[in-house]
Design a protein around this motif. Structure first.
Motif, PDB file in Angstrom:
ATOM      1  N   SER A 193     -65.602  -5.916  17.939  1.00  0.00           N
ATOM      2  CA  SER A 193     -66.843  -6.670  18.152  1.00  0.00           C
ATOM      3  C   SER A 193     -66.830  -7.347  19.513  1.00  0.00           C
ATOM      4  CB  SER A 193     -67.022  -7.725  17.048  1.00  0.00           C
ATOM      5  OG  SER A 193     -67.149  -7.117  15.784  1.00  0.00           O
ATOM      6  N   ARG A 194     -65.687  -7.951  19.880  1.00  0.00           N
ATOM      7  CA  ARG A 194     -65.610  -8.607  21.187  1.00  0.00           C
ATOM      8  C   ARG A 194     -65.760  -7.581  22.312  1.00  0.00           C
ATOM      9  NH1 ARG A 194     -61.627 -13.035  21.769  1.00  0.00           N
ATOM     10  NH2 ARG A 194     -60.049 -11.503  21.190  1.00  0.00           N
ATOM     11  N   PHE A 205     -69.394  -6.972  22.601  1.00  0.00           N
ATOM     12  CA  PHE A 205     -70.051  -8.124  23.240  1.00  0.00           C
ATOM     13  C   PHE A 205     -69.874  -8.058  24.759  1.00  0.00           C
ATOM     14  CE2 PHE A 205     -68.793 -10.815  19.287  1.00  0.00           C
ATOM     15  CZ  PHE A 205     -69.819 -10.236  18.560  1.00  0.00           C
ATOM     16  N   ALA A 265     -68.366 -14.417  18.802  1.00  0.00           N
ATOM     17  CA  ALA A 265     -69.282 -14.245  19.929  1.00  0.00           C
ATOM     18  C   ALA A 265     -69.408 -15.542  20.724  1.00  0.00           C
ATOM     19  CB  ALA A 265     -70.652 -13.793  19.425  1.00  0.00           C
ATOM     20  N   ILE A 303     -67.432 -13.200  12.877  1.00  0.00           N
ATOM     21  CA  ILE A 303     -67.809 -12.453  14.072  1.00  0.00           C
ATOM     22  C   ILE A 303     -68.843 -13.226  14.881  1.00  0.00           C
ATOM     23  CG2 ILE A 303     -69.014 -10.376  14.876  1.00  0.00           C
ATOM     24  CD1 ILE A 303     -67.529  -8.811  12.724  1.00  0.00           C
ATOM     25  N   TYR A 350     -66.883 -11.718   7.246  1.00  0.00           N
ATOM     26  CA  TYR A 350     -66.998 -11.090   8.556  1.00  0.00           C
ATOM     27  C   TYR A 350     -68.223 -11.522   9.358  1.00  0.00           C
ATOM     28  CZ  TYR A 350     -63.099  -7.828   7.838  1.00  0.00           C
ATOM     29  OH  TYR A 350     -61.869  -7.268   7.660  1.00  0.00           O
ATOM     30  N   ALA A 395     -61.734  -5.297  13.404  1.00  0.00           N
ATOM     31  CA  ALA A 395     -63.187  -5.509  13.396  1.00  0.00           C
ATOM     32  C   ALA A 395     -63.591  -6.536  14.441  1.00  0.00           C
ATOM     33  CB  ALA A 395     -63.641  -5.960  12.015  1.00  0.00           C
ATOM     34  N   HIS A 396     -62.782  -7.577  14.598  1.00  0.00           N
ATOM     35  CA  HIS A 396     -63.140  -8.644  15.531  1.00  0.00           C
ATOM     36  C   HIS A 396     -62.883  -8.264  16.985  1.00  0.00           C
ATOM     37  CE1 HIS A 396     -63.442 -10.791  11.785  1.00  0.00           C
ATOM     38  NE2 HIS A 396     -64.002 -11.791  12.426  1.00  0.00           N
TER      39      HIS A 396
END
Length: 361
Positions: free
Chosen positions: A336-337, A340, A103, A99, A95, A332-333
């Protein structure tokens, strides 16, 4: 006889809104069922989305009430959470690396697509950056209003990206053999009535708590967390009935398709080329990072593809549910985005967008 309190009257849907929703539900259900019977991958989502979107573009007012939207997201989160106990540790060591690359991919696609919109279509820098930014549409809309950006054009580019990805990605994954079009064997057993009540109660409770904490996509992720904890602890065995899960998938498709109700056909046609072109740029840049991650990790290529797809978080997670994709990795991704984008896009617009005085002229 006592009168009904005014706040209750205000909360009740009007006859017009009720009829709009019933029409949306009927069209979305027919579209989803047709695609499902035709054995098209992601059929319930894609069919409902395209049917509702087509009706909206033909002038029908497609709408899903806010409370029903929340209910659909909770049901989707419960279904995704039922998978977590089986897949929680899968690829978790990768991860941080994946991740980190996500980004870079997010910022690469944002700058690449915005450059295309400015150079080829003559957009101003602020509108181009906001249109090119994947996800976090509500934050982007607020920034667009604040900065005086071209919101109709931004909406076309953002909506086309989601529509194309949601319709095309399942077909690509199945035709290339990266996943199967058959329904995944998730939560084969249906939870008992008491377990279902516990799932709903826990999911809503967690959603309300993280919503109070201003956590993004709180209804979806709150339900995922609540459901996964109960399944992981062995307190619940089984998941939602298949018909309820299908309703949630159709609901996600209806939500995406109803976005076309907010734009005129002339607006769509005027910005269609810009939307398709910027989407192609974003996919090309994302493909570079997907390839790098596929070479440097042991994560399944299909999981990477859906996790890195610059589409709506709820749509991509719904596809993960239907296409044997790891929902934890994807969730999770995309979360995360979202973080961001939420944190970085105001600064990017401030630094690289047009000066505020240009907006006020």
């Amino acid at each position: 006889m006592s009168q009904i309190p005014q706040w209750v009257v205000d909360a009740l849907p009007t006859r017009t809104k009720t009829l709009q929703f019933l029409e949306t539900l009927a069209i979305g259900t027919i579209g989803g069922v047709v695609f499902l019977v035709a054995h098209l991958p992601g059929g319930l989502i894609s069919g409902a989305m395209l049917a509702v979107g087509a009706a909206a573009m033909l002038g029908r007012r497609m709408a899903v009430p806010a409370h029903l939207t929340q209910a659909v997201l909770v049901l989707l989160g419960i279904s995704l959470g039922s998978l977590m106990s089986r897949q929680l540790l899968q690829h978790i060591g990768a991860y941080p690396l994946t991740i980190g690359f996500l980004a870079l991919s997010t910022f690469g696609t944002t700058f690449g697509s915005s450059y295309y919109l400015q150079r080829v279509h003559g957009w101003d820098r602020t509108s181009a950056f906001l249109a090119a930014c994947p996800g976090a549409l509500s934050q982007i809309a607020l920034l667009a209003v604040e900065k005086g950006a071209d919101m109709p054009a931004i909406a076309v580019v953002q909506t086309l990206r989601v529509i194309i990805l949601t319709a095309a990605l399942p077909l690509i994954l199945v035709l290339t053999g990266l996943t199967s079009a058959s329904a995944p064997a998730l939560a084969i057993t249906v939870a008992s009535p008491l377990e279902l009540a516990a799932l709903v109660a826990a999911s809503v409770a967690v959603s309300l708590v993280i919503r109070w904490m201003k956590f993004p996509a709180s209804w979806l992720f709150g339900a995922m967390i609540g459901s996964s904890v109960l399944h992981g602890a062995g307190l619940v065995d089984g998941g939602l009935p298949p018909i309820v899960r299908s309703i949630a998938l159709i609901g996600i498709g209806m939500l995406i398709g109803s976005r076309f109700s907010r734009m005129k056909l002339s607006t769509l046609l005027r910005h269609f080329t810009a939307g398709v072109g910027s989407f192609a740029i974003a996919i090309a840049i994302s493909a570079i990072f997907v390839t790098i991650v596929a070479w440097t990790t042991h994560v399944r290529f299909a999981d990477i593809l859906v996790a890195y797809a610059p589409g709506a978080m709820d749509a991509m997670l719904a596809l993960a549910l239907t296409l044997h994709i790891d929902p934890i990795f994807v969730g999770a991704h995309h979360l995360s985005r979202f973080i961001f984008v939420t944190l970085a896009i105001p600064g990017i617009v401030h630094l690289f967008g047009r000066p505020q005085e240009d907006v006020d002229d």
